[in-house]
Scaffold this motif. Structure first.
Motif, PDB file in Angstrom:
ATOM      1  N   HIS A   1       0.776  -1.235   0.000  1.00 37.25           N
ATOM      2  CA  HIS A   1       0.000   0.000   0.000  1.00 37.25           C
ATOM      3  C   HIS A   1       0.811   1.291   0.000  1.00 37.25           C
ATOM      4  CE1 HIS A   1      -3.562  -2.392   0.418  1.00 37.25           C
ATOM      5  NE2 HIS A   1      -3.132  -2.942   1.539  1.00 37.25           N
ATOM      6  N   HIS A   2       2.104   1.217   0.365  1.00 41.54           N
ATOM      7  CA  HIS A   2       2.886   2.461   0.473  1.00 41.54           C
ATOM      8  C   HIS A   2       3.493   2.796  -0.897  1.00 41.54           C
ATOM      9  CE1 HIS A   2       4.395   5.730   2.690  1.00 41.54           C
ATOM     10  NE2 HIS A   2       5.611   5.274   2.972  1.00 41.54           N
ATOM     11  N   ILE A   3       2.626   3.245  -1.806  1.00 42.97           N
ATOM     12  CA  ILE A   3       3.018   3.533  -3.184  1.00 42.97           C
ATOM     13  C   ILE A   3       2.519   4.921  -3.575  1.00 42.97           C
ATOM     14  CG2 ILE A   3       2.775   2.843  -5.606  1.00 42.97           C
ATOM     15  CD1 ILE A   3       2.290   0.011  -4.721  1.00 42.97           C
ATOM     16  N   GLU A   4       3.369   5.673  -4.251  1.00 45.29           N
ATOM     17  CA  GLU A   4       2.913   6.896  -4.906  1.00 45.29           C
ATOM     18  C   GLU A   4       2.883   6.630  -6.409  1.00 45.29           C
ATOM     19  OE1 GLU A   4       5.371  10.349  -4.752  1.00 45.29           O
ATOM     20  OE2 GLU A   4       7.217   9.291  -5.306  1.00 45.29           O
ATOM     21  N   CYS A   5       1.832   7.093  -7.061  1.00 50.15           N
ATOM     22  CA  CYS A   5       1.667   6.875  -8.501  1.00 50.15           C
ATOM     23  C   CYS A   5       1.915   8.183  -9.238  1.00 50.15           C
ATOM     24  CB  CYS A   5       0.261   6.343  -8.802  1.00 50.15           C
ATOM     25  SG  CYS A   5      -0.009   5.961 -10.549  1.00 50.15           S
ATOM     26  N   ILE A   6       2.930   8.190 -10.086  1.00 47.76           N
ATOM     27  CA  ILE A   6       3.299   9.369 -10.871  1.00 47.76           C
ATOM     28  C   ILE A   6       3.025   9.074 -12.343  1.00 47.76           C
ATOM     29  CG2 ILE A   6       5.182  10.907 -11.553  1.00 47.76           C
ATOM     30  CD1 ILE A   6       6.599  10.102  -8.925  1.00 47.76           C
ATOM     31  N   VAL A   7       2.207   9.900 -12.971  1.00 53.52           N
ATOM     32  CA  VAL A   7       1.948   9.768 -14.408  1.00 53.52           C
ATOM     33  C   VAL A   7       2.596  10.954 -15.119  1.00 53.52           C
ATOM     34  CG1 VAL A   7       0.222   9.702 -16.247  1.00 53.52           C
ATOM     35  CG2 VAL A   7      -0.211   8.526 -14.075  1.00 53.52           C
ATOM     36  N   VAL A   8       3.512  10.636 -16.032  1.00 55.50           N
ATOM     37  CA  VAL A   8       4.170  11.678 -16.832  1.00 55.50           C
ATOM     38  C   VAL A   8       3.547  11.645 -18.220  1.00 55.50           C
ATOM     39  CG1 VAL A   8       6.355  12.617 -17.645  1.00 55.50           C
ATOM     40  CG2 VAL A   8       6.292  11.303 -15.511  1.00 55.50           C
ATOM     41  N   ASP A   9       2.811  12.696 -18.537  1.00 51.24           N
ATOM     42  CA  ASP A   9       2.060  12.794 -19.790  1.00 51.24           C
ATOM     43  C   ASP A   9       2.903  13.543 -20.830  1.00 51.24           C
ATOM     44  OD1 ASP A   9       0.307  13.241 -21.854  1.00 51.24           O
ATOM     45  OD2 ASP A   9      -1.199  14.288 -20.657  1.00 51.24           O
TER      46      ASP A   9
ATOM     47  N   ASN B   1      -7.904  14.246 -17.819  1.00 54.78           N
ATOM     48  CA  ASN B   1      -9.150  13.955 -17.102  1.00 54.78           C
ATOM     49  C   ASN B   1      -9.094  12.581 -16.433  1.00 54.78           C
ATOM     50  OD1 ASN B   1     -10.280  16.403 -17.851  1.00 54.78           O
ATOM     51  ND2 ASN B   1     -11.209  15.555 -19.712  1.00 54.78           N
ATOM     52  N   VAL B   2      -8.491  11.621 -17.126  1.00 51.81           N
ATOM     53  CA  VAL B   2      -8.359  10.282 -16.554  1.00 51.81           C
ATOM     54  C   VAL B   2      -7.519  10.345 -15.286  1.00 51.81           C
ATOM     55  CG1 VAL B   2      -7.297   8.009 -16.887  1.00 51.81           C
ATOM     56  CG2 VAL B   2      -8.705   8.999 -18.697  1.00 51.81           C
ATOM     57  N   CYS B   3      -6.401  11.053 -15.346  1.00 48.22           N
ATOM     58  CA  CYS B   3      -5.511  11.149 -14.185  1.00 48.22           C
ATOM     59  C   CYS B   3      -6.187  11.888 -13.033  1.00 48.22           C
ATOM     60  CB  CYS B   3      -4.210  11.851 -14.572  1.00 48.22           C
ATOM     61  SG  CYS B   3      -3.190  10.879 -15.702  1.00 48.22           S
ATOM     62  N   GLU B   4      -6.913  12.943 -13.350  1.00 49.26           N
ATOM     63  CA  GLU B   4      -7.574  13.729 -12.300  1.00 49.26           C
ATOM     64  C   GLU B   4      -8.747  12.985 -11.676  1.00 49.26           C
ATOM     65  OE1 GLU B   4      -8.445  17.449 -14.193  1.00 49.26           O
ATOM     66  OE2 GLU B   4      -6.398  18.214 -13.911  1.00 49.26           O
ATOM     67  N   SER B   5      -9.206  11.920 -12.334  1.00 48.67           N
ATOM     68  CA  SER B   5     -10.277  11.102 -11.736  1.00 48.67           C
ATOM     69  C   SER B   5      -9.739  10.214 -10.613  1.00 48.67           C
ATOM     70  CB  SER B   5     -10.951  10.240 -12.810  1.00 48.67           C
ATOM     71  OG  SER B   5     -10.088   9.214 -13.263  1.00 48.67           O
ATOM     72  N   PHE B   6      -8.395  10.130 -10.506  1.00 53.14           N
ATOM     73  CA  PHE B   6      -7.747   9.417  -9.409  1.00 53.14           C
ATOM     74  C   PHE B   6      -7.053  10.459  -8.529  1.00 53.14           C
ATOM     75  CE2 PHE B   6      -7.801   6.365 -12.942  1.00 53.14           C
ATOM     76  CZ  PHE B   6      -8.315   5.226 -12.339  1.00 53.14           C
ATOM     77  N   PRO B   7      -7.647  10.870  -7.427  1.00 56.27           N
ATOM     78  CA  PRO B   7      -7.114  11.976  -6.618  1.00 56.27           C
ATOM     79  C   PRO B   7      -5.687  11.779  -6.131  1.00 56.27           C
ATOM     80  CG  PRO B   7      -9.347  11.407  -5.931  1.00 56.27           C
ATOM     81  CD  PRO B   7      -8.914  10.350  -6.883  1.00 56.27           C
ATOM     82  N   SER B   8      -5.258  10.528  -5.945  1.00 54.47           N
ATOM     83  CA  SER B   8      -3.925  10.285  -5.392  1.00 54.47           C
ATOM     84  C   SER B   8      -2.814  10.314  -6.444  1.00 54.47           C
ATOM     85  CB  SER B   8      -3.899   8.932  -4.674  1.00 54.47           C
ATOM     86  OG  SER B   8      -4.206   7.879  -5.579  1.00 54.47           O
ATOM     87  N   VAL B   9      -3.163  10.411  -7.717  1.00 57.59           N
ATOM     88  CA  VAL B   9      -2.160  10.390  -8.784  1.00 57.59           C
ATOM     89  C   VAL B   9      -1.449  11.739  -8.889  1.00 57.59           C
ATOM     90  CG1 VAL B   9      -1.847  10.292 -11.296  1.00 57.59           C
ATOM     91  CG2 VAL B   9      -3.227   8.561 -10.146  1.00 57.59           C
ATOM     92  N   HIS B  10      -0.130  11.688  -8.959  1.00 59.47           N
ATOM     93  CA  HIS B  10       0.683  12.891  -9.191  1.00 59.47           C
ATOM     94  C   HIS B  10       0.853  13.032 -10.707  1.00 59.47           C
ATOM     95  CE1 HIS B  10       4.823  15.070  -8.627  1.00 59.47           C
ATOM     96  NE2 HIS B  10       3.925  15.822  -9.213  1.00 59.47           N
TER      97      HIS B  10
END
Length: 290
Positions: free
Chosen positions: A31-39, A48-57
């Motif tokens: 569970h101790h994971i940060e999710c980073i999406v580089v677009d 919009n897809v990324c912002e639908s997941f509040p924890s995504v950086h």
């Protein structure tokens, strides 16, 4: 307390597949994971897809700044806060215990890199077939010479210490193909590799997509030449048997890429060359045991 793992996904105009990839990160049993999406300058609804997941950086690279996948991965590494970094391509996804099992192994062995097996998701015009690919136990430990003869893993299967990536210079931003392989060559010169010998990543192979990056044969050839030149000192130290192994590995990959790109004549020629070269390699191996 669990060590923080930074999951880095790079993406470009694949919002439908990206959602599946992000969900597989957030659904990990570790569970101790940060999710980073580089677009990398997507023009679809990726944001919009990324912002639908509040924890995504979410990190956006505008078109004028874009320099390819390795630049995007390095942006993610620089933003990462975790002790460990794990990469995920936007068209792949992780099985739920992927990070848990890899963290257990990397801490058990006090090492810098752990990879895992993968499940191929082979998509054709007729159906979707799944095929497990389990790495050989021979591709673990000190493989600083063997790495030149074998691609042992792919981007989505790697878990590595973040500081180790920084120390070796991260990804080479000049490369468009074999990016993770060139990184592995550098890593293997200093650190042993360990493997969770289970399929923990689903790796998408879409045979219908002739424009897929991995199908661009001639650009791939340029990358191979670049890697050979960059690591020429390592290649020059190879024995004759090792050089033959490197040639076979490269030829096999060329054959598969040519076939995927629809270059029908090329795979036939390369298959013949691969078969012919297999005989002296077997003989040389036999003689080495006598």
């Amino acid at each position: 307390m669990q060590a923080l793992v930074s999951a880095i996904i790079i993406t470009h105009n694949r919002s439908a597949l990206l959602k599946r990839a992000i969900k597989s990160v957030l659904d990990q049993s570790y569970h101790h994971i940060e999710c980073i999406v580089v677009d990398d300058h997507s023009t679809d609804d990726t944001r919009n897809v990324c912002e639908s997941f509040p924890s995504v950086h979410y990190i956006f690279i505008p078109s004028e700044e874009s320099k390819g996948g390795n630049y995007a991965r390095n942006k993610g590494i620089c933003a990462a806060k975790g002790k460990y970094v794990a990469f995920l391509d936007d068209d792949d996804f992780w099985l739920s215990d992927k990070i848990k099992l890899q963290v257990q192994l990397i801490e058990q062995n006090v090492c810098d890199l752990v990879y895992c097996g993968r499940r191929l998701e082979i998509i054709s015009e007729k159906d979707i077939v799944y095929q497990d690919h389990i790495p050989s136990s021979n591709s673990t430990g000190d493989i600083h010479r063997k790495i030149l003869q074998e691609i042992c893993t792919t981007t989505s299967c790697i878990l590595v210490k973040r500081q180790t990536l920084v120390d070796i210079g991260m990804y080479d931003e000049e490369l468009k193909f074999w990016q993770e392989y060139e990184l592995e060559i550098r890593l293997a010169q200093f650190h042993p590799f360990y493997c969770v010998c289970k399929p923990l990543v689903v790796y998408r192979c879409d045979k219908n997509d002739r424009q897929r990056l991995t199908n661009k044969y001639y650009e791939w050839k340029k990358a191979v030449k670049y890697i050979r030149q960059k690591h020429r000192n390592l290649y020059q130290q190879q024995s004759l048997l090792e050089k033959l192994g490197t040639w076979q590995m490269t030829t096999y990959d060329a054959m598969n890429r040519g076939k995927a790109a629809g270059m029908l004549f090329l795979p036939v020629c390369l298959s013949l060359l691969l078969f012919i070269s297999h005989i002296p390699r077997k003989i040389t191996k036999l003689l080495s045991f006598l």
